[in-house]
Write an enzyme that holds these catalytic residues in place. Structure first.
Site, PDB file in Angstrom:
ATOM      1  N   GLU A 150     -26.298  15.657  -2.646  1.00 45.25           N
ATOM      2  CA  GLU A 150     -27.555  15.741  -1.954  1.00 45.25           C
ATOM      3  C   GLU A 150     -28.612  15.104  -2.791  1.00 45.25           C
ATOM      4  OE1 GLU A 150     -29.773  19.687  -2.709  1.00 45.25           O
ATOM      5  OE2 GLU A 150     -27.988  20.203  -4.008  1.00 45.25           O
ATOM      6  N   HIS A 186     -27.273  21.904  -0.068  1.00 47.01           N
ATOM      7  CA  HIS A 186     -27.208  22.302  -1.309  1.00 47.01           C
ATOM      8  C   HIS A 186     -26.189  23.821  -1.504  1.00 47.01           C
ATOM      9  CE1 HIS A 186     -29.765  23.089  -4.751  1.00 47.01           C
ATOM     10  NE2 HIS A 186     -29.701  24.433  -4.436  1.00 47.01           N
ATOM     11  N   LYS A 222      -0.090   5.265  -5.925  1.00 49.20           N
ATOM     12  CA  LYS A 222      -1.054   5.236  -7.039  1.00 49.20           C
ATOM     13  C   LYS A 222      -1.916   6.629  -6.987  1.00 49.20           C
ATOM     14  CE  LYS A 222      -4.753   4.265  -6.251  1.00 49.20           C
ATOM     15  NZ  LYS A 222      -5.217   3.179  -5.691  1.00 49.20           N
ATOM     16  N   CYS A 237       0.703  -1.205   0.068  1.00 49.60           N
ATOM     17  CA  CYS A 237      -0.063  -0.003  -0.132  1.00 49.60           C
ATOM     18  C   CYS A 237       0.901   1.050  -0.038  1.00 49.60           C
ATOM     19  CB  CYS A 237      -1.154  -0.009   1.306  1.00 49.60           C
ATOM     20  SG  CYS A 237      -2.002   1.410   1.376  1.00 49.60           S
ATOM     21  N   GLU A 241      -7.599   1.976 -12.873  1.00 48.34           N
ATOM     22  CA  GLU A 241      -6.946   3.146 -12.336  1.00 48.34           C
ATOM     23  C   GLU A 241      -5.621   3.375 -13.093  1.00 48.34           C
ATOM     24  OE1 GLU A 241      -8.291   2.555  -7.471  1.00 48.34           O
ATOM     25  OE2 GLU A 241      -6.362   1.991  -8.099  1.00 48.34           O
ATOM     26  N   CYS A 244      -1.555   1.826  -2.972  1.00 48.22           N
ATOM     27  CA  CYS A 244      -2.574   2.886  -2.855  1.00 48.22           C
ATOM     28  C   CYS A 244      -2.039   4.195  -2.762  1.00 48.22           C
ATOM     29  CB  CYS A 244      -3.109   2.702  -1.354  1.00 48.22           C
ATOM     30  SG  CYS A 244      -3.341   0.890  -0.817  1.00 48.22           S
ATOM     31  N   TYR A 272      -9.500  -3.370 -10.435  1.00 45.74           N
ATOM     32  CA  TYR A 272      -9.189  -1.939  -9.795  1.00 45.74           C
ATOM     33  C   TYR A 272      -7.993  -1.533 -10.424  1.00 45.74           C
ATOM     34  CZ  TYR A 272     -11.867  -2.531  -5.370  1.00 45.74           C
ATOM     35  OH  TYR A 272     -12.885  -2.719  -4.634  1.00 45.74           O
TER      36      TYR A 272
HETATM   37  P1  NDP Z   1      -8.487  -7.944  -9.788  1.00 51.55           P
HETATM   38  O1  NDP Z   1      -8.665  -9.419  -9.327  1.00 51.55           O
HETATM   39  O2  NDP Z   1      -9.369  -7.017  -9.170  1.00 51.55           O
HETATM   40  O3  NDP Z   1      -8.619  -8.220 -11.289  1.00 51.55           O
HETATM   41  C1  NDP Z   1      -8.072  -8.858 -12.287  1.00 51.55           C
HETATM   42  C2  NDP Z   1      -8.476  -8.580 -13.624  1.00 51.55           C
HETATM   43  O4  NDP Z   1      -7.793  -9.300 -14.445  1.00 51.55           O
HETATM   44  C3  NDP Z   1      -9.885  -8.769 -13.991  1.00 51.55           C
HETATM   45  O5  NDP Z   1     -10.601  -8.253 -14.665  1.00 51.55           O
HETATM   46  C4  NDP Z   1      -9.780 -10.396 -14.654  1.00 51.55           C
HETATM   47  O6  NDP Z   1     -11.015 -10.558 -15.374  1.00 51.55           O
HETATM   48  C5  NDP Z   1      -8.556 -10.165 -15.191  1.00 51.55           C
HETATM   49  N1  NDP Z   1      -7.870 -11.307 -15.683  1.00 51.55           N
HETATM   50  C6  NDP Z   1      -7.499 -12.232 -14.615  1.00 51.55           C
HETATM   51  N2  NDP Z   1      -6.809 -13.194 -15.317  1.00 51.55           N
HETATM   52  C7  NDP Z   1      -6.731 -12.873 -16.728  1.00 51.55           C
HETATM   53  C8  NDP Z   1      -6.057 -13.567 -17.664  1.00 51.55           C
HETATM   54  N3  NDP Z   1      -5.280 -14.648 -17.776  1.00 51.55           N
HETATM   55  N4  NDP Z   1      -6.129 -12.983 -18.870  1.00 51.55           N
HETATM   56  C9  NDP Z   1      -6.797 -11.713 -18.855  1.00 51.55           C
HETATM   57  N5  NDP Z   1      -7.389 -11.199 -17.999  1.00 51.55           N
HETATM   58  C10 NDP Z   1      -7.225 -11.522 -16.723  1.00 51.55           C
HETATM   59  O7  NDP Z   1      -6.960  -7.791  -9.719  1.00 51.55           O
HETATM   60  P2  NDP Z   1      -6.157  -6.461  -9.696  1.00 51.55           P
HETATM   61  O8  NDP Z   1      -4.931  -6.743  -9.983  1.00 51.55           O
HETATM   62  O9  NDP Z   1      -6.810  -5.225 -10.522  1.00 51.55           O
HETATM   63  O10 NDP Z   1      -6.145  -5.736  -8.252  1.00 51.55           O
HETATM   64  C11 NDP Z   1      -5.964  -6.881  -7.092  1.00 51.55           C
HETATM   65  C12 NDP Z   1      -6.612  -6.374  -5.590  1.00 51.55           C
HETATM   66  O11 NDP Z   1      -5.939  -5.226  -5.284  1.00 51.55           O
HETATM   67  C13 NDP Z   1      -8.077  -6.266  -5.914  1.00 51.55           C
HETATM   68  O12 NDP Z   1      -8.727  -7.260  -5.772  1.00 51.55           O
HETATM   69  C14 NDP Z   1      -8.408  -4.844  -4.997  1.00 51.55           C
HETATM   70  O13 NDP Z   1      -9.020  -5.720  -3.796  1.00 51.55           O
HETATM   71  C15 NDP Z   1      -6.804  -4.300  -4.666  1.00 51.55           C
HETATM   72  N6  NDP Z   1      -6.879  -3.203  -4.934  1.00 51.55           N
HETATM   73  C16 NDP Z   1      -7.708  -2.290  -4.598  1.00 51.55           C
HETATM   74  C17 NDP Z   1      -7.537  -0.791  -4.886  1.00 51.55           C
HETATM   75  C18 NDP Z   1      -8.683   0.014  -4.282  1.00 51.55           C
HETATM   76  O14 NDP Z   1      -9.391  -0.228  -3.359  1.00 51.55           O
HETATM   77  N7  NDP Z   1      -8.952   1.363  -4.840  1.00 51.55           N
HETATM   78  C19 NDP Z   1      -6.529  -0.296  -5.852  1.00 51.55           C
HETATM   79  C20 NDP Z   1      -5.804  -1.549  -6.470  1.00 51.55           C
HETATM   80  C21 NDP Z   1      -5.987  -2.711  -6.073  1.00 51.55           C
HETATM   81  P3  NDP Z   1     -12.380 -11.362 -14.997  1.00 51.55           P
HETATM   82  O15 NDP Z   1     -13.024 -10.085 -14.361  1.00 51.55           O
HETATM   83  O16 NDP Z   1     -12.719 -11.722 -16.388  1.00 51.55           O
HETATM   84  O17 NDP Z   1     -11.780 -12.404 -14.344  1.00 51.55           O
END
Ligand code: NDP
Length: 460
Positions: free
Chosen positions: A442, A437, A51, A43, A184, A48, A180
């Protein structure tokens, strides 16, 4: 004399580990914490915090554009990546120092090296070979980004770790994933001026979020970048000093950097779990009970390595609850059911509770209140983007069971809404709250007419 060198050995100095170590030490425990990289964890060091600083940097682009409608003339703004990187990295280093200092002040001994589990009450420090006898061990080692899909040339791509090391702003970037991190960073690079393509295998971004929010995001992103949904990566190759990605439909995308953000996996490799009989689950995570205890009574685990809800504030809560339970005599466990969250896309997303589909499944009959409108600022700025809000109400109890906001500052707003929803607020409570307001928020307390349900009676 105690049979143990320490009461608690924490492996991993990220959000969960640091909190647990500090609180346990505060209860008088002798605590040692090993961190092989930098105290602060994902983080603070490469997640976080840096980022969000980049998100802020990107948002100025909109502000400069919007200012014109209010009478400002801004000469063509120029962005300097080097300045942002230097200042961002300095801030991360400052925070790392604060984390270090807080641990030391709490009486925690920090060992800057990798630690592995030897037996249920022994940890070995890999560099020095020292072994430490610990009454309890807390595993808080987090997770790492994966380089997937496993296609030829994937090694040429970077992950969310290396993205913070880039020495220049890529002119062209391809971001792969729909979670995410992909959402982002695609938003950040597009705002900073990179020619950005976001490629996702699914038909919608952000699986698990409310479908209408996902659609609103896609609509906004289509105006900000090249959004390719329902397509997959076939290969990556080096081409003319850059990279060329080929997709499943044969189209090619040239880019200077390719960022894969296709998920993260727990950091369990080589940790010694097999030596104590802890088997990881299908996602590679350590199974724990509600008190974060593994099947080995002296070993606990918190944060992303347990793959419960992979969010910093959740890891912090888990670490705190562990320390309260084990060292403070105050048994506590974390309620993972209601977790407010934000995605720092631009515009932003803030969510607490169920998606519409999830609420229908959980409660049957629900009322759906929606507002889609142009924010007041846009009347002069001319910006076309809309704000979207949705409030989901369980018809039987009148309880608000989901709130979704897509728009500026959604993360800030949802934090406050999260208090009300966590307290069990009803729609009547929202309605009797006086509006502030003129604000966008709101709308949350002025929605009066639910959308007529398209579902037959009995289905909700
Ligand atoms: P996520 O698990 O959220 O998303 C992974 C993405 O990659 C999904 O869209 C998935 O698609 C896709 N994917 C997975 N495997 C493949 C593949 N083999 N080929 C193509 N696409 C694929 O992971 P992130 O890396 O984005 O984030 C990890 C974690 O970090 C999150 O779970 C979140 O909790 C945390 N995080 C939180 C943030 C916040 O609070 N603002 C900011 C950044 C991270 P599909 O949906 O089809 O499975």
């Amino acid at each position: 004399m105690s049979a143990y060198d320490v009461d608690l050995f924490v492996i991993g100095g990220g959000s969960g580990g640091v909190r647990a170590a500090r609180i346990a030490a505060g209860y008088g425990a002798r605590v040692m914490l090993a961190e092989e990289y930098r105290v602060g964890g994902t983080c603070v060091i490469r997640g976080c915090v840096p980022k969000k600083l980049m998100v802020y940097a990107g948002r100025f682009a909109d502000e400069f554009e919007d200012a014109a409608g209010f009478g400002w003339s801004v000469e063509k703004p120029r962005f300097d990546w080097g300045t942002l990187k230097r200042r961002r990295d300095a801030e991360v280093t400052r925070l790392e120092g604060i984390y270090d200092a807080n641990l030391i002040r709490a009486g925690v001994e920090i060992v800057p090296e990798r630690a592995v589990i030897e037996d249920p009450q022994t940890v070995r420090l890999v560099k020095t070979g020292r072994t430490i006898r610990a009454e309890r061990i807390l595993v808080a080692v987090g997770a790492h980004p994966v380089k997937e899909p496993d296609v030829p040339g994937i090694e040429l791509a970077i992950t969310s770790n290396e993205v913070f090391e880039l020495e220049s702003l890529p002119e062209r970037i391809l971001v792969i994933g729909g979670g995410y991190i992909a959402v982002e960073f695609a938003g950040v690079f597009a705002a900073l001026g990179s020619n950005t393509t976001l490629l996702h295998r699914g038909d919608r971004l952000l699986r698990g979020f409310d479908d209408e929010v996902r659609d609103a995001l896609a609509e906004a992103y289509r105006h900000r970048m090249d959004l390719r949904l329902g397509r997959t990566l076939r290969r990556i190759e080096s081409r003319d000093g850059g990279l060329r990605a080929q997709l499943d439909d044969g189209t090619e995308i040239d880019a200077d950097q390719i960022l894969v953000a296709t998920g993260r996996r727990p950091n369990v490799a080589g940790l010694g779990l097999e030596r104590v009989g802890i088997e990881t689950d299908a996602a590679g995570a350590i199974p724990v009970d509600a008190y974060s205890q593994t099947r080995v009574p002296s070993i606990y685990a918190v944060g992303d390595v347990t793959n419960r809800a992979n969010l910093t504030p959740v890891a912090i809560r888990e670490g705190h609850a562990f320390a309260d339970t084990v060292f403070g005599g105050k048994p506590a466990c974390v309620d993972h059911r209601l977790i407010p969250t934000a995605v720092f896309s631009t515009p932003e997303i803030g969510v607490v509770g169920h998606s519409e589909a999830g609420a229908r499944e959980a409660y049957g009959q629900i009322d759906v209140y929606k507002a889609r409108f142009r924010p007041m600022k846009a009347t002069l700025s001319g910006r076309e983007e809309r704000i979207f809000m949705k409030v989901l109400v369980d018809r039987a109890s009148d309880r608000v069971v989901g709130v979704h906001i897509f728009g500026h500052d959604a993360g800030e707003v949802i934090q406050a809404v999260g208090i009300a929803v966590t307290m069990g607020a009803t729609k009547a409570d929202f309605d009797r709250t006086i509006a502030v307001h003129p604000t966008a928020a709101e709308e949350l307390v002025t929605m009066r007419v639910p959308e007529v349900t398209k579902h037959p009676v009995g289905v909700g």
